[in-house]
Every structure is written in C-alpha cells, then in structure tokens.
Design a protein around this motif. Structure first.
Motif, PDB file in Angstrom:
ATOM      1  N   THR A 168      19.308  54.757 -29.024  1.00 38.86           N
ATOM      2  CA  THR A 168      18.548  54.091 -30.083  1.00 38.86           C
ATOM      3  C   THR A 168      17.293  54.894 -30.424  1.00 38.86           C
ATOM      4  O   THR A 168      16.689  55.520 -29.556  1.00 38.86           O
TER       5      THR A 168
ATOM      6  N   SER B 293      13.583  54.121 -31.935  1.00 37.89           N
ATOM      7  CA  SER B 293      12.711  52.991 -32.246  1.00 37.89           C
ATOM      8  C   SER B 293      11.283  53.461 -32.508  1.00 37.89           C
ATOM      9  O   SER B 293      10.909  54.583 -32.150  1.00 37.89           O
TER      10      SER B 293
ATOM     11  N   PRO C 131      13.720  48.745 -33.587  1.00 37.85           N
ATOM     12  CA  PRO C 131      14.818  49.708 -33.748  1.00 37.85           C
ATOM     13  C   PRO C 131      14.920  50.234 -35.176  1.00 37.85           C
ATOM     14  O   PRO C 131      14.898  49.463 -36.134  1.00 37.85           O
TER      15      PRO C 131
ATOM     16  N   VAL D  50      20.412  52.306 -34.540  1.00 37.96           N
ATOM     17  CA  VAL D  50      21.130  51.712 -33.409  1.00 37.96           C
ATOM     18  C   VAL D  50      22.631  51.896 -33.604  1.00 37.96           C
ATOM     19  O   VAL D  50      23.110  52.085 -34.718  1.00 37.96           O
ATOM     20  N   SER D  51      23.356  51.832 -32.498  1.00 37.58           N
ATOM     21  CA  SER D  51      24.818  51.872 -32.552  1.00 37.58           C
ATOM     22  C   SER D  51      25.354  50.510 -32.126  1.00 37.58           C
ATOM     23  O   SER D  51      24.971  49.995 -31.073  1.00 37.58           O
TER      24      SER D  51
ATOM     25  N   ARG E 210      27.031  53.615 -36.308  1.00 36.48           N
ATOM     26  CA  ARG E 210      25.589  53.863 -36.398  1.00 36.48           C
ATOM     27  C   ARG E 210      25.028  53.059 -37.562  1.00 36.48           C
ATOM     28  O   ARG E 210      25.517  53.135 -38.698  1.00 36.48           O
TER      29      ARG E 210
ATOM     30  N   ASN F 131      17.434  57.136 -25.307  1.00 33.41           N
ATOM     31  CA  ASN F 131      16.754  56.547 -26.462  1.00 33.41           C
ATOM     32  C   ASN F 131      15.477  57.313 -26.794  1.00 33.41           C
ATOM     33  O   ASN F 131      14.803  57.833 -25.896  1.00 33.41           O
TER      34      ASN F 131
END
Length: 587
Positions: A65, A67, A73, A76-77, A154, A220
């Motif tokens: 992710t 963010s 976020p 994101v997936s 995504r 992330n």
C-alpha cells in the motif's frame, strides 16, 4: 448300494473340504494384502491419491500500500478474481458459442472475445481482474476448462489526488508504470509461493495449503505528503488554472526546516484508475519533470548573493534609468519608470534594471556560483524518477546581456521543486535542506523496515543575509508591493512574483505567452511552509504572477496554516486582505 452311497458322500466331503481350503486361502491372501496396504503402503497410497486429487499452482501476494503521512491509503490492492481457460479441458465443451454467451453475459464483455479464448490452443485469460461476485457467477456455470483464480486489483481510492506523484501499476499488480509505483516497484512488489489445492471425488476443493499472505506481500510506502494539504493545493491550483484558462500548472508545498514535501500538485489531473485515458504528458509529474523560466522569482537570490559577497550593502541604492537601460544595443525595461530605488524597493517593485546592475556589480561567475549553490542547474536529490536538472549554462558562455537576463529569471530554467527548495533555504536562515517525499517503508505485518530523511543539507548564505532578505521579501506583499494579492491576514508572507515570457520551438520568446508564478514562505518569524505556484500560459484575466498565481498561493497558505493550527503572528488586518482583492494588476 450302501457302499456306493458311502463312496459318494466321501467325495462330497472331500470337495467341500477342498473348497473351504480354497476360500480360506483366498481370504488369507486378501487379509494379508489389506494389512500390507494399510500398514506398510499407507504413505504410497496417500501420495498416489494426492497426485490424482491434488494440484499445485502459484499464488501471488498483495502489492504494498502507498499511504500519506497520516495513514490515508492512496494506492491499495484489493481481492479480485481472474478468469482463465485451460484448453485441454475446454475441448470437452459441447456447445462453445452457448458457453461463450453465458460467460460474456456474466462478465459483460464481447461474446466473440470469449469464444476466441475458449478455442485458443494455449492457456489464456478471458478477463482479469473481475469482482469476486463475477468470479463466483462464472464458477457456477461449471463450464469445462474455465477456471477462476485468485487475483488482486490495484485501486486508487482518492482518484486524481496526487495522481502523477503516485503513478499506476500494470494489470498484474507486480510492475509499476510511472510515479512512485515505478520508482519503488521492487519495494512494493509481492512475491509468489506454491499453493496445493486438494479436491474430493466430486471435484470440490477440500483443503488449500499456502504460505500466509503477509509473507509473500510487498512492503508498504508511507509518504511525507499530507492528503488534506494535497487536496488544498490541487483545488487552489485547479481553480486558478480554470479561471485564467492556463494550459497547465503545478504547486509544491514544503516544510523549510525538514525538506518534507507536504503537497505536490499538477494540473490537469491524472486518475491512475484509468491509465489509458490520459496522455503521457498529463501523466507526467511536471513539478519535478518540467522546467520553466522563473522570471522575477529569481531576483531574491541575486540580491542574497550580492549581500553575501559584500559588494552590495543593505543601504545601497540603484538608479533605474527611468525604465529603460541599454547594454550593447539591447534595452532592458521595467514595468514602471523608476529613478533611484533602495534594495528593498528593488524587490518590492520588481525592478529588472536594478537587478541587472547588481549582477554587473558581482560579476557573472559569482552569480553563477550563487545560483548553483541554491540548487539550480542540478537535480534536487528528491526520491522521484524523471527529475529535470533545469538549465543553468556555464557562465563562460554569458555575455553582458545574457548575464542580465539570467539575473531576472530569463535564459535559465528551474523546476517547481528546485524553486521551493531554494526559497526554503531563505526561510531556513540560509540553510538549504534537500527535499524528500517517502517517509518510511513498512512491512506487511506493520514493522518499520526503513526510515528516510532529507538526503542532505548545506549552508548557502549567511544567517544575517537570509534574515535581511526575508524582511525585503515581506515588503512584496505589503501595500504597494507586486505581491499584495498573496497577503494573509494575521501572517507575514515573504514572497516574490514572477512573470516570464515563454520560449517557442524556434528558441525565440513569444510576445503574448507567459509563465506566471509566485514563490514564498509563511509565517515570516518561524516559517512553517514554503509554497510555489506556477501557471503555464494563462489566457484570461491577466498573465502576471501577482494576478494569476498570487491568489492561489494565498489560498493554499491560509487553508494549510489553519489545518496545521499555526497561530497567527499578528492581529488580523482585514484592510490588508481587502486591499489584496482590490489591488490593480501588478507584476
């Protein structure tokens, strides 16, 4: 007769005994085999069953992710499905057109495309990604060879917010296309693991063995960006661009003390959810990739360099030739006719002629060295791909006219990030802190893997010089200054307007096309924000930096200071703010 009967009975008993022995031996063999299979060959049987009723494939983790600094976020997936066709099994389909019609109806795609996929000799995808609901509906059709696989999609939940900065990834979720998705692809990308699926006799999965998702997912990214400030900057930039019919624009908000980028806005926007709908130019992060001639925003660095050299004093005054100054047959002009101006007035009224004379006093080599030290003509070091160096040619190639032009921001080009970094150095008492935009890398289970900070800092001018230049810059947004439309009630804004002619493909300046900009920092006493706003080719409501970019700067600064709860420096002065709206268009 009795003897014959007795003989017959003996034969019957013999046969019965033989048959019993045969049955007993058969039972013994069966029992022995059963014991052997159950006790000695149990592992072999299990493996054989698994070969028949279990299949291994590859499963992929989730992409990491991205963010903002507060955990909001930006990329994101999410769980999805992929529909594929296994050709050997698909050969058992009785009616391919009918099957294609059923699948197309569920997936809402062209029937012929599905039919081609069903007849393809190699494994291929019908559609990916699709929603889990669509995947379940396709699975319920129970069409031979049509498989539903786990997949990740995504998603960019804030759509255009920071779109050029974030970038986009390809459909397989493992390769970035542009922006941070591309720059940090290795960090964000998931890995794969083997997965074993066991099936019962009816063909239903009964057990799935796979590595935990967090072990194969990507790391992330946490950014220095604040999504709320990003939204403020994008809204103000968009409003200014639409109002003045500018072709494009960019804005950067930076923390002078730390070098953190709080916002990096581009206009027009880009929505990564719909990558193909935008041109490569629109997808580009122009705040770092596009350079422009800064115009009069460059003058503060010339003055700072002159003061730091000792060749110009705070008390120096400059004769401005009543608006026209000839050098070797080329005439420099001011917007208004001035005679003598103090150093403060040179910046407040934005005199080209005075700055040209200052550049003559310190010399072209010193000017070049000073601009280089402020970061122009070189990459800023920000952790983003595609950054432009800008253009700062060798001083050895400058003649008197070219040196004078560079002094007021023509014949030199910069990026918005470079300009924000240089202004931050003035705000930071002469200490230049390089910009950065990725705050940390966090593992899928929440542990910090790596923390970032500014790639470096250095002193570019003395503290005393920087503080005096601050005072001069504050006069720009006071009554009579060129930047009064950037003034804020309760805060002292230190800034500078910029209006530069655009260069055409033939390397000549357009007579009616401009770059309008405003750069500055606020509050003066303890600067929290350094902000740059640039509008390309405004065609309505003026083209001066004061008129076009100044109000956008003011909106970004005011709303961001309020959001960050930065206390006002002074009591509110409504008259000053009112003046900002009523002021005549000035450079």
């Amino acid at each position: 007769m009795p003897a014959q009967t007795d003989t017959t009975m003996k034969r019957v008993k013999a046969r019965g005994t033989l048959l019993a022995l045969v049955f007993a031996m058969g039972f013994l063999v069966i029992a022995t085999q059963a014991v052997s299979l159950q006790v000695f060959k149990q592992g072999w049987l299990s493996r054989k069953a698994e070969v028949r009723f279990a299949r291994s494939d590859t499963v992929m983790g989730k992409r990491g992710t991205i963010s903002d600094r507060n955990g909001r976020p930006l990329a994101v997936s999410i769980a999805a499905k992929a529909i594929g066709v296994y050709p050997r099994k698909a050969a058992a389909i009785d009616d391919v057109p009918k099957a294609a019609t059923q699948i197309a109806s569920v997936l809402k795609i062209n029937r012929r495309k599905v039919e081609r996929a069903l007849r393809h000799p190699k494994y291929n995808w019908i559609k990916r990604p699709v929603s889990p609901e669509m995947g379940a509906a396709v699975a319920a059709l129970k069409i031979p060879g049509v498989e539903v696989h786990p997949f990740h999609k995504r998603v960019y939940p804030s759509m255009e917010l920071a779109g050029q900065l974030i970038g986009a990834s390809k459909i397989d979720d493992i390769e970035g296309r542009n922006g941070l998705e591309y720059r940090y692809n290795e960090t964000l990308s998931p890995t794969t693991a083997n997965r074993t699926v066991k099936w019962d006799g009816g063909g239903n999965p009964v057990d799935i063995e796979s590595a935990p998702l967090e072990e194969i997912s990507g790391n992330n990214l946490v950014l220095t960006i604040d999504a709320n400030i990003q939204d403020i900057a994008e809204s103000a930039l968009r409003d200014a661009a639409v109002t003045h019919k500018a072709s494009s624009g960019m804005a950067v908000v930076m923390r002078p003390k730390t070098g953190e980028i709080l916002a990096m806005a581009n206009y027009p926007g880009f929505n990564p959810n719909n990558f193909g709908a935008f041109s490569g130019e629109t997808r580009s992060n122009r705040a770092v990739a596009s350079d422009f001639e800064p115009g009069s925003t460059m003058k503060v660095f010339v003055v700072a360099a002159a003061l730091d050299s000792g060749k110009v004093k705070r008390s120096s005054i400059f004769y401005c030739e009543n608006g026209a100054y000839d050098i070797g047959g080329f005439t420099f002009h001011d917007t208004h006719e001035y005679e003598w101006l103090t150093l403060e007035q040179v910046i407040k009224f934005s005199s080209n002629i005075a700055v040209v004379k200052i550049s003559e006093i310190i010399g072209k080599n010193a000017l070049h060295t000073a601009l280089k030290s402020f970061g122009f003509g070189q990459k800023s070091g920000i952790n983003l791909n595609g950054e432009s160096r800008g253009i700062l040619t060798s001083a050895a190639n400058w003649n008197r006219v070219e040196t004078g032009a560079v002094a007021f921001g023509q014949g030199v080009s910069v990026t918005a990030v470079q300009l924000a970094t240089a202004y931050s150095a003035l705000a930071n008492d002469g200490m230049l802190v390089k910009p950065w935009i990725v705050k940390e890398v966090v593992s899928p289970n929440g542990e910090r893997e790596k923390a970032f900070s500014s790639p470096g800092k250095k002193r570019v001018i003395s503290t005393d010089t920087a503080r005096f230049v601050k005072k001069i810059m504050a006069s720009v947004t006071e009554e009579g200054g060129t930047g009064v439309k950037a003034a804020l009630s309760g805060y002292t804004v230190c800034g500078k307007t910029g209006t530069a002619q655009k260069i055409g493909p033939d390397k000549r300046y357009f007579k009616d096309r401009y770059i309008a900009s405003f750069a500055g920092f606020v509050p003066m006493k303890n600067p929290e924000l350094s902000i740059v706003v640039v509008l390309d080719d405004p065609r309505s409501g003026g083209y001066y930096g004061a008129t076009v970019a100044g109000p956008a700067f003011r909106e970004i600064a005011y709303k961001t200071l309020d959001y960050l709860h930065v206390a006002p420096e002074t009591e509110s002065i409504p008259e000053k703010l009112l003046l900002a709206f009523k002021s005549e268009e000035k450079k």
